[in-house]
Write a protein that holds these residues in place. Structure first.
Motif, PDB file in Angstrom:
ATOM      1  N   THR A  64     -76.284  10.835  11.752  1.00  0.00           N
ATOM      2  CA  THR A  64     -76.941   9.571  12.070  1.00  0.00           C
ATOM      3  C   THR A  64     -78.289   9.842  12.728  1.00  0.00           C
ATOM      4  O   THR A  64     -78.568  10.953  13.199  1.00  0.00           O
ATOM      5  CB  THR A  64     -76.089   8.726  13.022  1.00  0.00           C
ATOM      6  N   ASP A  65     -79.109   8.804  12.806  1.00  0.00           N
ATOM      7  CA  ASP A  65     -80.435   8.959  13.390  1.00  0.00           C
ATOM      8  C   ASP A  65     -80.349   9.607  14.772  1.00  0.00           C
ATOM      9  O   ASP A  65     -81.031  10.598  15.069  1.00  0.00           O
ATOM     10  CB  ASP A  65     -81.121   7.594  13.549  1.00  0.00           C
ATOM     11  N   SER A  66     -79.535   9.013  15.608  1.00  0.00           N
ATOM     12  CA  SER A  66     -79.479   9.471  16.996  1.00  0.00           C
ATOM     13  C   SER A  66     -78.874  10.866  17.092  1.00  0.00           C
ATOM     14  O   SER A  66     -79.331  11.693  17.889  1.00  0.00           O
ATOM     15  CB  SER A  66     -78.675   8.479  17.845  1.00  0.00           C
ATOM     16  N   LEU A  95     -85.688  12.532   8.163  1.00  0.00           N
ATOM     17  CA  LEU A  95     -84.721  11.936   7.236  1.00  0.00           C
ATOM     18  C   LEU A  95     -83.343  12.064   7.848  1.00  0.00           C
ATOM     19  O   LEU A  95     -82.975  13.143   8.335  1.00  0.00           O
ATOM     20  CB  LEU A  95     -84.749  12.647   5.881  1.00  0.00           C
ATOM     21  N   PHE A  96     -82.591  10.983   7.809  1.00  0.00           N
ATOM     22  CA  PHE A  96     -81.281  10.967   8.442  1.00  0.00           C
ATOM     23  C   PHE A  96     -80.182  10.694   7.414  1.00  0.00           C
ATOM     24  O   PHE A  96     -80.462  10.358   6.270  1.00  0.00           O
ATOM     25  CB  PHE A  96     -81.249   9.893   9.536  1.00  0.00           C
ATOM     26  N   ARG A 146     -77.441  13.090   2.523  1.00  0.00           N
ATOM     27  CA  ARG A 146     -78.340  12.794   1.407  1.00  0.00           C
ATOM     28  C   ARG A 146     -78.478  14.028   0.543  1.00  0.00           C
ATOM     29  O   ARG A 146     -78.180  15.153   0.961  1.00  0.00           O
ATOM     30  CB  ARG A 146     -79.707  12.356   1.908  1.00  0.00           C
ATOM     31  N   ASP A 173     -88.711  12.698  -1.412  1.00  0.00           N
ATOM     32  CA  ASP A 173     -87.881  11.697  -0.726  1.00  0.00           C
ATOM     33  C   ASP A 173     -88.582  11.274   0.569  1.00  0.00           C
ATOM     34  O   ASP A 173     -88.973  10.125   0.733  1.00  0.00           O
ATOM     35  CB  ASP A 173     -86.500  12.307  -0.448  1.00  0.00           C
ATOM     36  N   GLY A 174     -88.786  12.223   1.455  1.00  0.00           N
ATOM     37  CA  GLY A 174     -89.540  11.935   2.668  1.00  0.00           C
ATOM     38  C   GLY A 174     -90.997  12.336   2.467  1.00  0.00           C
ATOM     39  O   GLY A 174     -91.291  13.475   2.100  1.00  0.00           O
ATOM     40  N   VAL A 175     -91.889  11.391   2.673  1.00  0.00           N
ATOM     41  CA  VAL A 175     -93.321  11.655   2.489  1.00  0.00           C
ATOM     42  C   VAL A 175     -94.031  11.254   3.779  1.00  0.00           C
ATOM     43  O   VAL A 175     -93.838  10.148   4.282  1.00  0.00           O
ATOM     44  CB  VAL A 175     -93.886  10.875   1.291  1.00  0.00           C
ATOM     45  N   ARG A 198     -97.093  10.376   6.491  1.00  0.00           N
ATOM     46  CA  ARG A 198     -98.322   9.601   6.462  1.00  0.00           C
ATOM     47  C   ARG A 198     -99.474  10.527   6.068  1.00  0.00           C
ATOM     48  O   ARG A 198     -99.300  11.741   5.977  1.00  0.00           O
ATOM     49  CB  ARG A 198     -98.582   8.975   7.829  1.00  0.00           C
TER      50      ARG A 198
END
Lengths: 507, 228
Positions: free
Chosen positions: B63-65, B164-165, B168, B174-176, B178
């Motif tokens: 999870t994110d946390s 990325l959390f 997956r 997938d994650g790009v 800025r």
């Protein structure tokens, strides 16, 4: 009626009125909408050929009439002699540095003529504003199988040729070729080509090598009893034959439905193409009766889609709660917070199922599983961090941070056919916002600033493009882009990329 | 055990047979030992040379946390600043873990092959990875674009740019990040990749201002003297 009811009714009226353009949009038989400079212009049936103007394509105002600039404020003598003194159903096109404005001048139908006015600008405030009478272009003598009204002008992008269709129920819809230099007939000695029957308000557009004849069937001018509908056929040559989707020639009464009555709008007619560029096409029409405006006839602008080689009338985005899904990645826009599974966390397969050995029926079976309520922001947002948060893309799991309320922004203006929208996480004030460096953030409140106002254009394939009204410090128009499976950004508008195509789906 | 020892025993750039399946079928050798001083970005812009630290046992929550907590811990000195060399060793929870320089023959780096070949765990683990990319000139408005199985956090030149959390699979781009400036000279990419179970891998490349892969880059793991 109580005050509360009055207020509620007014509010509902306000909301609904947002969907059929704003301002003074009462008109009949509108021309194709044309842009001159930054303004949109539409002309319509009525004394002096009334003109409507909009600075943004959303809010419209009356701006006098075309004939005000003509001697005696009426059609030229030759036009009146061939037709009559009325001024109906104009159409307008820009060819080179000239505008050609065609209008019907019927007398006692089917004696009618179509007159031509030539001008350099549509802007009545310009010192160059002046219409010059170029006489009648076509006419019907009151006996022949034609009624020379409802002009529709078409410039063929394939070769630059210019064409005029016209006619009504007294006979055929006819086609003549025009001289792009003058706007008058190129071969006046040739007989017009008959292309349809039982129609009026005809006009041709082209797309992917086909020519499409859009006409209006049914009866007008009876308010909510008007049976007007827009019909269509297509041909490989501009001169036809135009066959509908069932293969019926429009000369024999064919015409597949393009747009009929729906919602609170009755009797569409008088199609006009409004190509805004960058892959966005819209169409204008009038509805015989807008039930939210007392049943008057009104101008409308809607998305034009293309499916299986045929035009399809799209709908402007209605307010609602949506999942915003990337057509490229299939992932959904969400506020970047830790999601909570709908119904809470549980193990593989959910809670234990009843039934004991055999698992079916019998005494002692546990009750059937109960429904799990939809997840709302109020249930889970207490754990969301305060302040500005990122937006990201994730597999859609029906979670609160993935549901977006798309709502017209009050008093914020709009664009062709629609108001600007606010896009907020449903049940919260957290609003999607463009940032100075062309990225995205979700701010905790909606202020109505330009970077929080979103234009949502439906594209030809039915997907949507989201563009902020402004990107701080930027000049280029930028669009919401799924640059990665999990990563949204803003990119310069590019009609060719799936990154900028989105689906609005029921959450 | 060093990666060198588990290579096939050939002196130069040998395909690494990282394991043998139960039926005796060799695992596809996607991890090889670098044989050149530098390596250009592959067709498609993929970065195929990395230093990978042997896996660290972690709870494997995604999870994110949980990922933020796992990654925020100090496992070894300089984990976000130091640039290791092949065969360098760090101590984590009292155990020595070794850095391995590897090339991948694919667009992605198969961490399961890497760890399994070292007879290290592949589930509930954290991989630290790092590489150095040389850019021929300043390249503004570029983006780091990665895919990872599973969750991951990425830094470019010391700045965290991607997170990325959740469980997956590795999906290209997938994650790009800025828009970032890829500096002329050396640029350090560092990431922490957490796997809960099953396959684990990652891929990475840079995209230009028009979202096209950048291919004119060179990976140079020996460029540590330039790194600041």
């Amino acid at each position: 009626m109580t005050r509360t009811h009055i207020t509620l009714a007014a509010a509902l009226l306000l909301v609904v009125r947002l969907w059929a353009l704003d301002g003074d949009v009462g008109l009949h038989d509108p021309s194709t909408i044309v842009r001159d400079g930054s303004r949109f212009y539409a002309y319509a049936t009525g004394g002096g050929l009334p003109m409507s103007v909009s600075d943004d394509g959303w809010t419209w105002r009356r701006a006098g009439g075309v004939m005000q600039s003509m001697p005696d404020g009426r059609p030229g003598a030759d036009v009146i002699a061939r037709g009559g003194n009325n001024t109906w159903a104009p159409d307008v096109i820009k060819v080179g540095d000239k505008y050609f404005l065609y209008y019907a001048a019927p007398g006692t139908q089917p004696k009618a003529a179509i007159g031509l006015l030539v001008g350099k600008t549509l802007d009545p405030t310009s010192p160059d504003y002046k219409w010059t009478d170029a006489g009648p272009v076509v006419w019907s003598d009151g006996v022949e199988d034609s009624n020379a009204i409802d002009p529709g002008v078409f410039r063929d992008p394939a070769n630059g040729s210019l064409w005029l269709t016209y006619g009504s129920y007294f006979g055929y819809i006819r086609l003549v070729e025009l001289d792009p230099k003058t706007g008058t007939r190129l071969y006046p000695q040739r007989a017009p080509v008959n292309v349809a029957i039982n129609s009026e308000a005809s006009i041709i557009v082209s797309h992917d090598g086909w020519y499409y004849l859009l006409v209006t069937h049914g009866s007008c001018c009876q308010g909510a009893a008007s049976s007007y509908s827009i019909r269509m056929g297509r041909a490989r040559k501009v001169t036809g034959p135009y066959l509908d989707r069932s293969g019926v020639d429009m000369l024999q009464g064919g015409g597949s439905l393009f747009l009929g009555s729906s919602g609170r709008m009755v009797g569409p007619g008088h199609f006009g193409l409004l190509d805004l560029g960058d892959g966005v096409q819209k169409f204008s029409c009038h509805f015989e009766a807008d039930l939210d405006r007392g049943g008057i006839s009104v101008l409308d602008i809607r998305p034009l889609l293309w499916r299986d080689g045929w035009p399809v009338g799209g709908d402007n985005v209605p307010a609602g709660t949506y999942r915003i899904e990337s057509a490229r990645t299939g992932t959904a826009l969400e506020l970047a917070v830790e999601g909570v599974p709908v119904g809470g966390r549980r193990g593989r397969g959910g809670p234990p199922r009843g039934g004991g050995a055999g698992g079916r029926g019998g005494a002692g079976e546990a009750p059937p599983p109960t429904p799990i309520a939809a997840q709302e922001a109020a249930q889970v947002s207490a754990n969301w961090p305060a302040g500005a948060l990122d937006a990201r893309l994730s597999p859609y799991l029906l979670q609160a941070q993935q549901k977006w309320a798309v709502t017209p922004a009050a008093n914020a203006g709009g664009y062709a056919g629609s108001p600007y929208f606010r896009i907020s996480v449903a049940g919260t004030e957290r609003s999607l916002t463009a940032t100075a460096n062309g990225e995205l953030t979700v701010l905790p409140t909606f202020t109505g600033s330009p970077e929080q106002l979103w234009r949502i254009d439906q594209l030809a394939d039915g997907t949507y493009r989201f563009t902020p009204k402004a990107v701080p410090g930027g000049n280029a128009t930028m669009a919401l882009s799924a640059i990665g499976g999990s990563s949204p950004t803003l990119e310069r508008v590019d009609a060719s990329t799936d990154r900028q195509r989105w689906l609005l789906r029921t959450p | 055990m060093t990666l060198t020892r588990i290579l096939c025993g050939m002196a130069v750039c040998t395909a690494l047979t990282v394991g043998v399946a139960a039926q005796g079928v060799p695992v596809v050798p996607t991890i090889i030992r670098p044989a050149t001083a530098s390596k250009p970005a592959a067709a498609g812009g993929f970065l195929q040379r990395w230093l990978i630290l042997e896996p660290i046992a972690v709870p494997g929550q995604l999870t994110d946390s949980a990922v933020r907590t796992t990654v925020a811990r100090d496992y070894f000195p300089g984990q976000l600043t130091a640039f290791p060399k092949n065969d360098d060793t760090v101590t984590v929870d009292g155990k020595p873990l070794q850095w391995h320089a590897v090339d991948t023959t694919n667009y992605n780096v198969n961490l399961f092959h890497f760890a399994a070949g070292l007879k290290k765990p592949t589930s509930n683990v954290l991989f630290w990875i790092v590489t150095i990319v040389r850019a021929p000139q300043d390249m503004p408005d570029t983006r780091l674009a990665i895919g990872s199985n599973a969750a991951s956090v990425w830094w470019l030149n010391g700045e965290q740019v991607i997170s990325l959390f959740n469980d997956r699979q590795t999906v290209i781009d997938d994650g790009v990040s800025r828009r970032v400036m890829l500096k002329k000279g050396v640029n350090v990419i560092r990431a922490a990749i957490i796997n809960a179970g099953g396959a684990t891998d990652f891929c990475a490349r840079f995209l230009d201002a028009n979202a096209r892969p950048i291919t004119g880059l060179t990976i140079d793991l020996a460029a540590t003297t330039d790194v600041k």
